[in-house]
Design an enzyme around this catalytic site. Sequence first.
Site, PDB file in Angstrom:
ATOM      1  N   ALA A 196       0.855  -1.199   0.000  1.00  0.00           N
ATOM      2  CA  ALA A 196       0.000   0.000   0.000  1.00  0.00           C
ATOM      3  C   ALA A 196       0.886   1.244   0.000  1.00  0.00           C
ATOM      4  CB  ALA A 196      -0.885  -0.014   1.242  1.00  0.00           C
ATOM      5  N   GLY A 202       0.650  -5.112   0.807  1.00  0.00           N
ATOM      6  CA  GLY A 202      -0.471  -5.161  -0.128  1.00  0.00           C
ATOM      7  C   GLY A 202      -0.103  -5.885  -1.414  1.00  0.00           C
ATOM      8  N   GLU A 223      -0.540  -9.363  -0.795  1.00  0.00           N
ATOM      9  CA  GLU A 223      -1.992  -9.622  -0.734  1.00  0.00           C
ATOM     10  C   GLU A 223      -2.583  -9.730  -2.141  1.00  0.00           C
ATOM     11  OE1 GLU A 223      -2.486  -6.344   2.035  1.00  0.00           O
ATOM     12  OE2 GLU A 223      -3.453  -7.684   3.457  1.00  0.00           O
ATOM     13  N   GLU A 275       4.354  -5.020   7.255  1.00  0.00           N
ATOM     14  CA  GLU A 275       3.480  -4.015   7.898  1.00  0.00           C
ATOM     15  C   GLU A 275       3.777  -3.807   9.373  1.00  0.00           C
ATOM     16  OE1 GLU A 275       2.472  -6.262   5.729  1.00  0.00           O
ATOM     17  OE2 GLU A 275       0.829  -5.541   4.497  1.00  0.00           O
TER      18      GLU A 275
HETATM   19  C1  LIG Z   1      -3.062  -2.859   3.864  1.00  0.00           C
HETATM   20  C2  LIG Z   1      -1.712  -2.859   3.345  1.00  0.00           C
HETATM   21  C3  LIG Z   1      -0.719  -2.275   4.025  1.00  0.00           C
HETATM   22  C4  LIG Z   1       0.592  -2.181   3.408  1.00  0.00           C
HETATM   23  O1  LIG Z   1       0.876  -2.712   2.364  1.00  0.00           O
HETATM   24  S1  LIG Z   1       1.680  -1.228   4.254  1.00  0.00           S
HETATM   25  C5  LIG Z   1       3.111  -1.184   3.215  1.00  0.00           C
HETATM   26  C6  LIG Z   1       3.854  -2.461   3.279  1.00  0.00           C
HETATM   27  N1  LIG Z   1       5.042  -2.363   2.495  1.00  0.00           N
HETATM   28  C7  LIG Z   1       6.194  -2.011   3.010  1.00  0.00           C
HETATM   29  O2  LIG Z   1       6.315  -1.754   4.181  1.00  0.00           O
HETATM   30  C8  LIG Z   1       7.336  -1.938   2.039  1.00  0.00           C
HETATM   31  C9  LIG Z   1       8.106  -0.725   2.298  1.00  0.00           C
HETATM   32  N2  LIG Z   1       9.169  -0.566   1.332  1.00  0.00           N
HETATM   33  C10 LIG Z   1      10.345  -1.205   1.421  1.00  0.00           C
HETATM   34  O3  LIG Z   1      10.594  -2.033   2.249  1.00  0.00           O
HETATM   35  C11 LIG Z   1      11.392  -0.802   0.453  1.00  0.00           C
HETATM   36  O4  LIG Z   1      11.116   0.494   0.050  1.00  0.00           O
HETATM   37  C12 LIG Z   1      11.480  -1.695  -0.805  1.00  0.00           C
HETATM   38  C13 LIG Z   1      11.977  -3.079  -0.388  1.00  0.00           C
HETATM   39  C14 LIG Z   1      10.137  -1.795  -1.473  1.00  0.00           C
HETATM   40  C15 LIG Z   1      12.495  -1.066  -1.788  1.00  0.00           C
HETATM   41  O5  LIG Z   1      13.686  -0.850  -1.099  1.00  0.00           O
HETATM   42  P1  LIG Z   1      14.867   0.006  -1.775  1.00  0.00           P
HETATM   43  O6  LIG Z   1      15.140  -0.569  -3.089  1.00  0.00           O
HETATM   44  O7  LIG Z   1      15.968   0.037  -0.794  1.00  0.00           O
HETATM   45  O8  LIG Z   1      14.298   1.467  -1.990  1.00  0.00           O
HETATM   46  P2  LIG Z   1      13.716   2.517  -0.935  1.00  0.00           P
HETATM   47  O9  LIG Z   1      14.656   3.649  -0.774  1.00  0.00           O
HETATM   48  O10 LIG Z   1      13.289   1.852   0.307  1.00  0.00           O
HETATM   49  O11 LIG Z   1      12.386   3.030  -1.675  1.00  0.00           O
HETATM   50  C16 LIG Z   1      12.461   3.754  -2.892  1.00  0.00           C
HETATM   51  C17 LIG Z   1      11.373   4.779  -2.916  1.00  0.00           C
HETATM   52  O12 LIG Z   1      10.126   4.094  -2.876  1.00  0.00           O
HETATM   53  C18 LIG Z   1       9.347   4.614  -1.809  1.00  0.00           C
HETATM   54  N3  LIG Z   1       8.519   3.518  -1.285  1.00  0.00           N
HETATM   55  C19 LIG Z   1       8.882   2.258  -1.060  1.00  0.00           C
HETATM   56  N4  LIG Z   1       7.846   1.538  -0.631  1.00  0.00           N
HETATM   57  C20 LIG Z   1       6.792   2.382  -0.588  1.00  0.00           C
HETATM   58  C21 LIG Z   1       5.421   2.232  -0.234  1.00  0.00           C
HETATM   59  N5  LIG Z   1       4.914   1.068   0.147  1.00  0.00           N
HETATM   60  N6  LIG Z   1       4.640   3.327  -0.293  1.00  0.00           N
HETATM   61  C22 LIG Z   1       5.150   4.514  -0.698  1.00  0.00           C
HETATM   62  N7  LIG Z   1       6.432   4.717  -1.062  1.00  0.00           N
HETATM   63  C23 LIG Z   1       7.224   3.650  -1.005  1.00  0.00           C
HETATM   64  C24 LIG Z   1      10.374   5.077  -0.788  1.00  0.00           C
HETATM   65  O13 LIG Z   1       9.814   6.003   0.120  1.00  0.00           O
HETATM   66  C25 LIG Z   1      11.408   5.695  -1.690  1.00  0.00           C
HETATM   67  O14 LIG Z   1      10.894   6.951  -2.085  1.00  0.00           O
HETATM   68  P3  LIG Z   1      11.867   8.188  -2.410  1.00  0.00           P
HETATM   69  O15 LIG Z   1      12.659   7.806  -3.600  1.00  0.00           O
HETATM   70  O16 LIG Z   1      10.968   9.359  -2.636  1.00  0.00           O
HETATM   71  O17 LIG Z   1      12.743   8.386  -1.228  1.00  0.00           O
END
Ligand SMILES: C/C=C/C(=O)SCCNC(=O)CCNC(=O)[C@H](O)C(C)(C)COP(=O)(O)OP(=O)(O)OC[C@H]1O[C@@H](n2cnc3c(N)ncnc32)[C@H](O)[C@@H]1OP(=O)(O)O
Length: 787
Positions: free
Chosen positions: A62, A112, A115, A135
């Site tokens: 998400a 998500g 999911e 999450e």
């Molecule tokens: C009901 C459902 C609930 C949910 O789904 S809650 C969300 C669950 N997901 C997560 O928690 C995943 C979070 N993201 C990560 O763990 C990492 O990221 C990744 C493994 C996906 C990628 O890692 P890396 O390659 O090291 O890149 P990076 O610097 O962490 O992210 C690059 C850009 O992508 C944005 N981003 C990553 N995931 C999300 C997201 N889920 N929602 C919004 N933005 C996201 C960051 O902030 C950043 O952004 P910028 O380049 O502006 O700094």
Amino acid sequence: MPATINVRPDGVGVLTMDSPPVNSLGTELVTSMKQEFPKLVQDPKVKAIVITGKGPMFCGGAEITEFAIMVAMGPEKMKENNPVAALSEMMDMIDASPKTTVAAINGPALGGGCEVSLACHYRVADGKASVGFPEVNLGLLPGAQGTQRLPRVAPLPTAMQMILQGKPLKADAARKNGIIDAVAKKDVIEEAAEWALSHPPAPISKREVHKTNRFMVAAGGLEQGLNTAVNAAPLMIAPRAIIKCFEAACSNKSFREGLQVEMEQFTNLVFSVESAALRHLFLSERLAQKVPGIDEKPAPLKKIGILGAGLMGFLGLKLSTAMCFIQKGVPVVLKDAKQEWLDAGVKKIESMWAGQAKKGRLSKEKFKEYMGPSPAMMDYADFKDVDMVIEAVPEIMDLKKEVAGKTRSYFQMDCLICTNTSGLNIDDIAAVLKDPSRVMGTHFFSPANVMQLLENIRTSKSSTRTLATGRTGINGRFPWDIPKKGATSNFHPYEVFGSTACEGMAMGKLINKKCIMVGNCDGFVGNRMAGIPEPKMVLEEGATVEQIDKAATTFGMAMGPMALGDLVGQELFWKQRKAAGDMNKQTKTYFGPYELTDWLCELGRFGMKTPDPSIKANGRGIFIHRGRDKTVDPEVVAKLDEVRKAKGVTPRPVSDEEIVERLFYPLINEGFKILEEGFVARSSDIDLAYIYGYGFPPSKGGPMFFAENYVGFQKILERLKVYDAQAKERYTKNSAYLPIDYFVPSKLLEACAAKQGTKVFPGQTLIDVVLKDFRKSHDGAGPFSKL
Ligand SMILES: C/C=C/C(=O)SCCNC(=O)CCNC(=O)[C@H](O)C(C)(C)COP(=O)(O)OP(=O)(O)OC[C@H]1O[C@@H](n2cnc3c(N)ncnc32)[C@H](O)[C@@H]1OP(=O)(O)O
């Protein structure tokens, strides 16, 4: 459109999530998927459907920034416009498809994203892909049906490991655990299409829970899982909510009833301050990579030189700065002053490498390649082609200057020089070079490749190239290289100061550090705040060592200040105090007299690192350490008594509440002063420093977030005034005490208190909004003072 569809000649319709950088499921992507998916269902040419992600990710979950908007809407409005409910509806749509749906998991499928894959009837993954539910790290749970779908395909221990602990599974392990159906041997979309054409629809929602799960719940499996999660993070509420969802999934409740429990629990969590804190942490880490005013491309870094032994070099630490680079594949060359130090250093690295090899992280061949045939040397012969040198000689100004001077003759003209110090003035070190713009500071924390924080320090002369390289890419391509669709700059939604992005903190990122960029002030950010001596003052006034540590750990600190002193060793501050005189110039805090610490250091009792065989202690400082046990040294108690008597202090009972206030409020006040002086760009950088360098509880979001969201500026201001008056009374009445001014409220704190309650854009902090205005009318000595 963020979701695109196409129909292949074999009749498989492919829906591709295309929302760089990570295909996060924001409202735009979800709306577009909900529009495009039915077109494939209705198209008579389409026999089956594959869902995949564009680029290296399947889907990062998400859209995290939308949660703050949900919270700002409030629970009532959220009922009408709930992005997670919309996500859940999309899962229903995929699940109910009359045509077989297969997820072609081309890369990480998280939250998500995972999911979405579980809403499909089947999952085929690339061998390098992974599935996971992170999450819980955001204080949340999978609120789009994940808690009800996962236990229908996977055994409970795996489901708990994934959702309660946030641990992802690689493709092979996910297949063994029933989460994915096949690991592709060739192209993942091709194999997913083949699978889709040869299997009938089989929605997970119609399945019973995994055959062992009811039995495991009856046998107490959930309590065990909860205990593990609670032991790891006692303050967190999310694990308890997750357990309730598992209970529902493994009970007699229907899939729909289970989803109701999940949505209730998710909604409670999303409105919790804990989740706000953890989301703040996630976004702050990324925001810290965007330093205003630096958008230069980094110089290439192909080889790193490391100079010197000592605590932070490659000798004496279990895991060293050098090892950080070696295990990430960056060749390193080392030098020290004595052959025996070098030999011991190389031996140490080899033993660390053996540990890594055992865990399968670095092969012998790779290790040899990165270390080179003879990495350690007594002279500078092999330093002529290093691109960056990290100087880690002991913290003695003259020695640092001498070493910096030598780099002039032996290194390439444009070699970047990072001086590793926890407190020396880097401008003074840089001044010995003809070109001081090549110098910046790197403050690694001890032990270097366990502690996550790296403070990068810009001097008044550091060039943007130096800073960009210290901060950015080594042979890497990062998600932010992929421009966001429609974005004119890589603007971060949390950013108040309007900086455009630079390339990210790849030097630190490469070695898995959480980096912040700070100005060159005494103690930089972390030690300037941590150096405030209130733990010592409350001890003298009557609190006990145990009480102080207990109050701090109950608050959520990884360790109390007394135990931390014994872990790090008191001698660093003691030596600095001796060298620098009595007063810290920035904090106007007197370093002493600290009779108790001085007494310990003079006896050579530096804490855990100093064994005392005469009392069978493997470490001696405030505590006597025997094995893993520790007890307060009775000699320390006796000495404390003596100090109190000599100073005319009658010990009084000090409440835990007072201890917490006095440990954290002056520290927060110092954070405000650092911001108003401009030694750090924004408040969240301070939060990162304190969480990753000093063990502040992540669920409280860092000291500045804590001030804004847990306590309130007005209360902090009011309490600081009380403690300031008490401190003044103490030193006017008792000549054994010196004046201090760390309780004197910062002007920025006063400005924030005056604006308390003002609404800001969801996700931004009021501190930064006030700070932006404050900086227009106030001058500061730091590099960010005119943002
Ligand atoms: C009901 C459902 C609930 C949910 O789904 S809650 C969300 C669950 N997901 C997560 O928690 C995943 C979070 N993201 C990560 O763990 C990492 O990221 C990744 C493994 C996906 C990628 O890692 P890396 O390659 O090291 O890149 P990076 O610097 O962490 O992210 C690059 C850009 O992508 C944005 N981003 C990553 N995931 C999300 C997201 N889920 N929602 C919004 N933005 C996201 C960051 O902030 C950043 O952004 P910028 O380049 O502006 O700094």
